[in-house]
Scaffold this active site. Structure first.
Site, PDB file in Angstrom:
ATOM      1  N   ARG A  63       0.694  11.931  15.182  1.00  0.00           N
ATOM      2  CA  ARG A  63       0.073  10.667  14.766  1.00  0.00           C
ATOM      3  C   ARG A  63       0.979   9.538  15.238  1.00  0.00           C
ATOM      4  O   ARG A  63       2.152   9.508  14.937  1.00  0.00           O
ATOM      5  CB  ARG A  63      -0.079  10.615  13.246  1.00  0.00           C
TER       6      ARG A  63
ATOM      7  N   GLU B 165      -3.319  -4.674  14.658  1.00  0.00           N
ATOM      8  CA  GLU B 165      -2.782  -3.350  14.979  1.00  0.00           C
ATOM      9  C   GLU B 165      -2.565  -3.219  16.478  1.00  0.00           C
ATOM     10  O   GLU B 165      -3.364  -3.681  17.289  1.00  0.00           O
ATOM     11  CB  GLU B 165      -3.757  -2.270  14.508  1.00  0.00           C
TER      12      GLU B 165
ATOM     13  N   TYR C  93       3.916   7.434   2.661  1.00  0.00           N
ATOM     14  CA  TYR C  93       4.634   6.251   3.096  1.00  0.00           C
ATOM     15  C   TYR C  93       4.160   5.017   2.354  1.00  0.00           C
ATOM     16  O   TYR C  93       2.985   4.825   2.106  1.00  0.00           O
ATOM     17  CB  TYR C  93       4.620   6.072   4.609  1.00  0.00           C
TER      18      TYR C  93
ATOM     19  N   HIS D 164       2.132   3.563  16.126  1.00  0.00           N
ATOM     20  CA  HIS D 164       1.420   2.391  15.605  1.00  0.00           C
ATOM     21  C   HIS D 164       2.373   1.312  15.086  1.00  0.00           C
ATOM     22  O   HIS D 164       3.437   1.624  14.577  1.00  0.00           O
ATOM     23  CB  HIS D 164       0.510   2.783  14.433  1.00  0.00           C
TER      24      HIS D 164
ATOM     25  N   HIS E 265       5.668   3.302  15.129  1.00  0.00           N
ATOM     26  CA  HIS E 265       5.995   4.485  14.338  1.00  0.00           C
ATOM     27  C   HIS E 265       4.997   5.598  14.607  1.00  0.00           C
ATOM     28  O   HIS E 265       3.798   5.363  14.710  1.00  0.00           O
ATOM     29  CB  HIS E 265       5.964   4.122  12.847  1.00  0.00           C
TER      30      HIS E 265
ATOM     31  N   GLN F 184       0.847  -1.191   0.000  1.00  0.00           N
ATOM     32  CA  GLN F 184       0.000   0.000   0.000  1.00  0.00           C
ATOM     33  C   GLN F 184       0.882   1.240   0.000  1.00  0.00           C
ATOM     34  O   GLN F 184       1.996   1.220   0.517  1.00  0.00           O
ATOM     35  CB  GLN F 184      -0.876   0.054   1.262  1.00  0.00           C
TER      36      GLN F 184
ATOM     37  N   ASN G  25       0.395   5.299   1.212  1.00  0.00           N
ATOM     38  CA  ASN G  25      -0.512   6.161   1.959  1.00  0.00           C
ATOM     39  C   ASN G  25      -0.036   7.604   1.941  1.00  0.00           C
ATOM     40  O   ASN G  25       1.169   7.864   1.881  1.00  0.00           O
ATOM     41  CB  ASN G  25      -0.602   5.684   3.416  1.00  0.00           C
TER      42      ASN G  25
ATOM     43  N   LYS H 187       7.783   0.056   6.606  1.00  0.00           N
ATOM     44  CA  LYS H 187       7.336   1.356   6.094  1.00  0.00           C
ATOM     45  C   LYS H 187       8.538   2.103   5.534  1.00  0.00           C
ATOM     46  O   LYS H 187       9.649   2.009   6.071  1.00  0.00           O
ATOM     47  CB  LYS H 187       6.705   2.210   7.199  1.00  0.00           C
TER      48      LYS H 187
ATOM     49  N   LYS I 151      -8.023   7.841  19.574  1.00  0.00           N
ATOM     50  CA  LYS I 151      -7.420   6.499  19.560  1.00  0.00           C
ATOM     51  C   LYS I 151      -5.967   6.555  20.032  1.00  0.00           C
ATOM     52  O   LYS I 151      -5.534   5.729  20.835  1.00  0.00           O
ATOM     53  CB  LYS I 151      -7.493   5.925  18.139  1.00  0.00           C
ATOM     54  N   ASP I 152      -5.196   7.555  19.557  1.00  0.00           N
ATOM     55  CA  ASP I 152      -3.785   7.633  19.919  1.00  0.00           C
ATOM     56  C   ASP I 152      -3.567   8.069  21.368  1.00  0.00           C
ATOM     57  O   ASP I 152      -2.526   7.771  21.945  1.00  0.00           O
ATOM     58  CB  ASP I 152      -3.031   8.555  18.965  1.00  0.00           C
TER      59      ASP I 152
END
Length: 187
Positions: A59, A143, A132, A62, A119, A46, A48, A72, A167-168
């Site tokens: 951010r 996750e 990324y 994760h 990260h 992927q 992003n 990544k 969430k973070d």
């Protein structure tokens, strides 16, 4: 590309080899053969793009656990960020150590992050944009995350955190993870 392994084994900063002429410059940002020559996983599952309205936005932190561990390759394409990784590999000599580096649109530097590294980053400018490439598909059930302000890591973020997701802010502290058995799930 110029690969420089950092103190966390398997992680690299990657600088461009710019070829300049009257038009500007040309540089390769990814080459599977060169990645393989440095022992890096060249898989891209992927790509992003992350855009941050305000400096101070944070951010992270994760990562995904096996069998969905992800590599990544992170690059800032507009503005500047402070990028941080934490080695979450229990068998690593740098287990639970962290590293931070400034990635900017001007320095063109990238950070290669191996599997099992948490990260995160903080936007140092308004309208910071980050691209990324990820070596595995996002898999929510695998996750995991760490608190950006966990006293165990004592990460020195350059700016006050002004924006962050709920969430973070709700990831557990490392002490809570180890008491609850979470660390046994990362191996």
């Amino acid at each position: 590309m110029i690969f420089a392994e950092i103190e966390l084994k398997g992680a690299f900063t990657i600088d461009l080899e710019e070829k300049h002429d009257h038009r500007g410059f040309f540089a390769r940002t990814f080459c599977a053969k060169e990645f393989e020559q440095h022992g890096l996983k060249p898989v891209v599952a992927q790509c992003n793009l992350s855009f941050n309205y305000k400096k101070g936005t944070l951010r992270g932190m994760h990562y995904q656990i096996p069998p969905a561990g992800e590599t990544k390759l992170v690059r800032c394409t507009k503005g500047a960020i402070y990028d941080v990784i934490i080695d979450m590999r229990p068998d690593s000599p740098t287990f639970l150590q962290h590293f931070g580096v400034e990635l900017t649109a001007d320095n063109h530097r990238a950070l290669y992050i191996p599997e099992m590294f948490a990260h995160g980053y903080q936007a140092l400018t308004d309208e910071a944009e980050v691209v990324y490439q990820v070596g595995e598909f996002y898999t929510p059930g695998y996750e995991r995350g760490l608190r950006y302000d966990d006293p165990f890591f004592n990460i020195q973020w350059p700016l006050e955190v002004t924006e962050i997701s709920e969430k973070d802010t709700n990831w557990p502290l490392l002490r809570m993870m180890s008491v609850g058995g979470e660390l046994s799930q990362i191996s």
